[in-house]
Design a protein around this motif. Sequence first.
Motif, mmCIF file in Angstrom:
data_model
loop_
_atom_site.group_PDB
_atom_site.id
_atom_site.type_symbol
_atom_site.label_atom_id
_atom_site.label_comp_id
_atom_site.label_asym_id
_atom_site.label_seq_id
_atom_site.Cartn_x
_atom_site.Cartn_y
_atom_site.Cartn_z
ATOM 1 N N ALA A 549 -22.784 30.156 37.395
ATOM 2 C CA ALA A 549 -23.460 29.096 36.653
ATOM 3 C C ALA A 549 -23.812 29.601 35.253
ATOM 4 N N GLY A 550 -23.422 28.827 34.259
ATOM 5 C CA GLY A 550 -23.664 29.272 32.893
ATOM 6 C C GLY A 550 -24.266 28.176 32.042
ATOM 7 N N TYR A 551 -24.832 28.565 30.923
ATOM 8 C CA TYR A 551 -25.444 27.595 30.008
ATOM 9 C C TYR A 551 -25.299 28.112 28.591
ATOM 10 N N HIS A 552 -25.610 27.233 27.667
ATOM 11 C CA HIS A 552 -25.523 27.601 26.254
ATOM 12 C C HIS A 552 -26.516 26.767 25.445
ATOM 13 N N THR A 553 -26.766 27.142 24.260
ATOM 14 C CA THR A 553 -27.492 26.378 23.237
ATOM 15 C C THR A 553 -28.977 26.142 23.540
ATOM 16 N N TRP A 554 -29.311 25.615 24.723
ATOM 17 C CA TRP A 554 -30.683 25.173 24.951
ATOM 18 C C TRP A 554 -31.185 25.590 26.322
ATOM 19 N N ALA A 555 -32.429 26.073 26.382
ATOM 20 C CA ALA A 555 -33.028 26.428 27.669
ATOM 21 C C ALA A 555 -34.498 26.033 27.672
ATOM 22 N N ASP A 556 -34.835 24.988 28.412
ATOM 23 C CA ASP A 556 -36.244 24.698 28.700
ATOM 24 C C ASP A 556 -36.630 25.587 29.881
ATOM 25 N N LEU A 557 -37.704 26.340 29.727
ATOM 26 C CA LEU A 557 -38.147 27.193 30.838
ATOM 27 C C LEU A 557 -39.108 26.373 31.679
ATOM 28 N N LEU A 558 -38.717 26.107 32.908
ATOM 29 C CA LEU A 558 -39.453 25.155 33.744
ATOM 30 C C LEU A 558 -40.540 25.863 34.553
ATOM 31 N N GLU A 559 -41.643 25.176 34.711
ATOM 32 C CA GLU A 559 -42.742 25.701 35.531
ATOM 33 C C GLU A 559 -42.973 24.719 36.673
ATOM 34 N N PRO A 560 -42.406 25.024 37.844
ATOM 35 C CA PRO A 560 -42.489 24.072 38.954
ATOM 36 C C PRO A 560 -43.881 24.030 39.573
ATOM 37 N N GLY A 563 -44.372 22.256 45.851
ATOM 38 C CA GLY A 563 -43.595 21.128 46.392
ATOM 39 C C GLY A 563 -42.300 20.895 45.642
ATOM 40 N N THR A 564 -42.092 21.611 44.539
ATOM 41 C CA THR A 564 -40.841 21.498 43.777
ATOM 42 C C THR A 564 -39.986 22.727 44.086
ATOM 43 N N GLU A 565 -38.747 22.513 44.475
ATOM 44 C CA GLU A 565 -37.862 23.652 44.772
ATOM 45 C C GLU A 565 -37.209 24.178 43.501
ATOM 46 N N VAL A 566 -37.030 25.475 43.442
ATOM 47 C CA VAL A 566 -36.253 26.050 42.335
ATOM 48 C C VAL A 566 -34.826 26.251 42.837
ATOM 49 N N TRP A 567 -33.871 25.602 42.167
ATOM 50 C CA TRP A 567 -32.469 25.725 42.589
ATOM 51 C C TRP A 567 -31.742 26.829 41.808
ATOM 52 N N ALA A 568 -32.237 27.126 40.617
ATOM 53 C CA ALA A 568 -31.608 28.224 39.859
ATOM 54 C C ALA A 568 -32.620 28.774 38.863
ATOM 55 N N THR A 569 -32.484 30.058 38.608
ATOM 56 C CA THR A 569 -33.327 30.695 37.585
ATOM 57 C C THR A 569 -32.422 31.242 36.482
ATOM 58 N N TYR A 570 -33.017 31.521 35.338
ATOM 59 C CA TYR A 570 -32.271 32.187 34.265
ATOM 60 C C TYR A 570 -32.053 33.635 34.682
ATOM 61 N N GLU A 578 -37.144 33.067 35.168
ATOM 62 C CA GLU A 578 -37.854 31.788 35.053
ATOM 63 C C GLU A 578 -36.961 30.642 35.541
ATOM 64 N N ALA A 579 -37.593 29.530 35.909
ATOM 65 C CA ALA A 579 -36.842 28.441 36.542
ATOM 66 C C ALA A 579 -35.997 27.683 35.524
ATOM 67 N N ALA A 580 -34.740 27.447 35.898
ATOM 68 C CA ALA A 580 -33.811 26.703 35.041
ATOM 69 C C ALA A 580 -33.485 25.336 35.639
ATOM 70 N N ILE A 581 -33.308 25.293 36.955
ATOM 71 C CA ILE A 581 -32.994 24.019 37.631
ATOM 72 C C ILE A 581 -33.978 23.850 38.786
ATOM 73 N N THR A 582 -34.597 22.691 38.827
ATOM 74 C CA THR A 582 -35.555 22.430 39.901
ATOM 75 C C THR A 582 -35.199 21.127 40.601
ATOM 76 N N MET A 583 -35.746 20.962 41.795
ATOM 77 C CA MET A 583 -35.540 19.719 42.546
ATOM 78 C C MET A 583 -36.857 19.296 43.176
ATOM 79 N N ARG A 584 -37.173 18.040 42.967
ATOM 80 C CA ARG A 584 -38.388 17.490 43.544
ATOM 81 C C ARG A 584 -38.008 16.265 44.382
ATOM 82 N N PRO A 585 -38.295 16.321 45.699
ATOM 83 C CA PRO A 585 -38.032 15.106 46.487
ATOM 84 C C PRO A 585 -38.951 13.987 46.000
#
Length: 674
Positions: A549-560, A563-570, A578-585
Amino acid sequence: MQLGVCYYPEHWPETTWAEDAARMRAIGLTWVRVGEFAWSELEPEPGRYDWGWLDRAIDGLGAAGLRVVLGTPSATPPKWLVDRMPDMLPIGRDGRVRGFGSRRHYDFSHEGYRDEAARMAAAMAERYGRHDAVGAWQVDNEYGCHDTARTAGPVALAAFRRWLASRYGTIDALNEAWWTRFWSMRYRSFEEVELPLGAVTEAAPGARLDYARFASEAVVAFHRRQADEIRPRSPGRPITHNGMLFFTDLDAHALGRELDAITWDSYPLGMLEESPLPDEVKRRYARTGHPDLVAFNHDVYRGALAPEPGAPYRPFWVMEQQPGQVNWAPTNPLPAPGAVRLWTHQAIAHGAEVVSYFRWRAAQGAQEHLHAGLLRHDRTPDRALLEAESAARDLAAQPEPPARRRGHVALLLDYEDLWAAQIQPHAAGWREWLVWVEVYGALRALALDVDVVPPDRDLTPYALVVAPSATIADDALAASLRRALDAGARVVLGPRSGAYRRDMVVHAPAPGPLAELSGARVGRVDTMRPGTTGALSAREPMLGVLEPAGYHTWADLLEPEAGTEVWATYAEHAYAGEAAITMRPQSAGMVVTSGAWLDGATWARLLGTLALQAGLPVLPLPDDVRLSRHAGRPLLQNFGSETAQVDLRPIGGPLVEVPPVDVAWVDLPETADG
Ligand code: GAL
């Protein structure tokens, strides 16, 4: 599904018109657009109209069995009119007057010119509004082309001040919204406000966003004035306008509210040459056009008008289809054999009712003499004519198309998000539209059909709703997404989502009203130089699904939140872990937030997984191949130079061979629509 052409009888001897019309009919065209630049031919002297030639042209086209789209000529005011009111000329953002001698030489806010344009529209509608051959109207031509929507100078300034006064009511409210305490920018009255152009360094973001809104609304008001004259004089004839590819200065959704049908002008090769895509991509698709750039614009314009209840979309046309080389890109290659036919079919498969070629015969003189037409300068057929004829034959042989279809995925587009990012790109690589195009391309490569829609559209029919970058977020957006979630949607929020309020003041914390949905706040933001990339580490349940999994240009650092799952970190740089992708039911669905601008392959893995979970008919397509089914009947398109083997069996279809630069209509079971 019909074909048409843009025609300029005033450029050619009248002795050729009857034969032109007969040839158009013979190759299977049914619509002809005329008139949109002909003001000085129609009113050579103030108040002295010369309708004779246009009467004969329209009568002749009608007699040949063709229907006419009549254009109002307000894009080209005549010299005598400009000399009468020279302050109608637009003043560029550099402060220079943009003079007579080409086209679009007017300021949208000039009241006197609005009246003149409306007078001309009324006169034309009076004369032709009920003519049997006239089937539709086009008001003006390509609003804002040649960078004319955003102007400077006294006319624009006075109009901007009036617009601000009506938006804010009090100057205090404006000061508050623009944060004028900063740098001592406070105004005491609307009369003090300047255009946010020409300041020493950047003007206040709130002022710039309002200027973008004002300029877009001025265009819509200009349009409305003419449409109001035409409508009562031409009952039953739809009024349209032709939009442009990747155009940001006009909010197509706002214009769409004024239109009966929307059209746009498709120049696949010119568009690619002018795009910010890398050179190798431009070389690869130099003669066929990029499979997703044109398609994206089809989907933007098809989505610009709210559908009637129960229908998937309202009529949209391609008013100008590139027929051969253009004259305005940095270089102007000839299309590959078959490309014009491919583009025609592609437009139809994206829901176009009419595809109309620009233009009938190549102009022998003036600015566009190197632009192709269906006929060459000498009236012999160019290749496009043969391909148009072949497309017309194919379309005529098609069985009655099944009902039009909605796309599988809703892609949210709010022009204010584009404007906010234009004002504050914050990263050299943040080019407007690009994140939309990357997300769109990932979905299209999975054989999913996409509806590009404004956030206030009903999102509840969609199992997957993607906001590539909902930069400006308010309660209305949150409520619209909430309704989709309650209906079971998977909602995806991309980088920068929820950054700003509507006045471009940042949400504290971001993502403001979206936080309740995403269950994650944005802690800090990183941007990277063009060419720098980063990796993400996936976590359960995306482990083994998302990587690499890769990214470029922009990174919001998420603070879950809890109850919010972290699906990927930087995985690297200064914020590894730090959290990059999160999921909240949420309700019946879920919200997936990617703070990172993912690369195309990673978007495809993420969105493909969500689409499969949602039961959508995901099918990875070969490179260069796309499947489109908005028109009802699915169409495979091959933009590559090799024959493509396409195996549609996993979604219940056949195994199909599609030759290079060609198309194949296929049958798929309804269940393949998810
Ligand atoms: C369009 C315009 C046409 C013609 C064409 C050439 O943008 O509407 O009038 O100029 O480009 O490609």
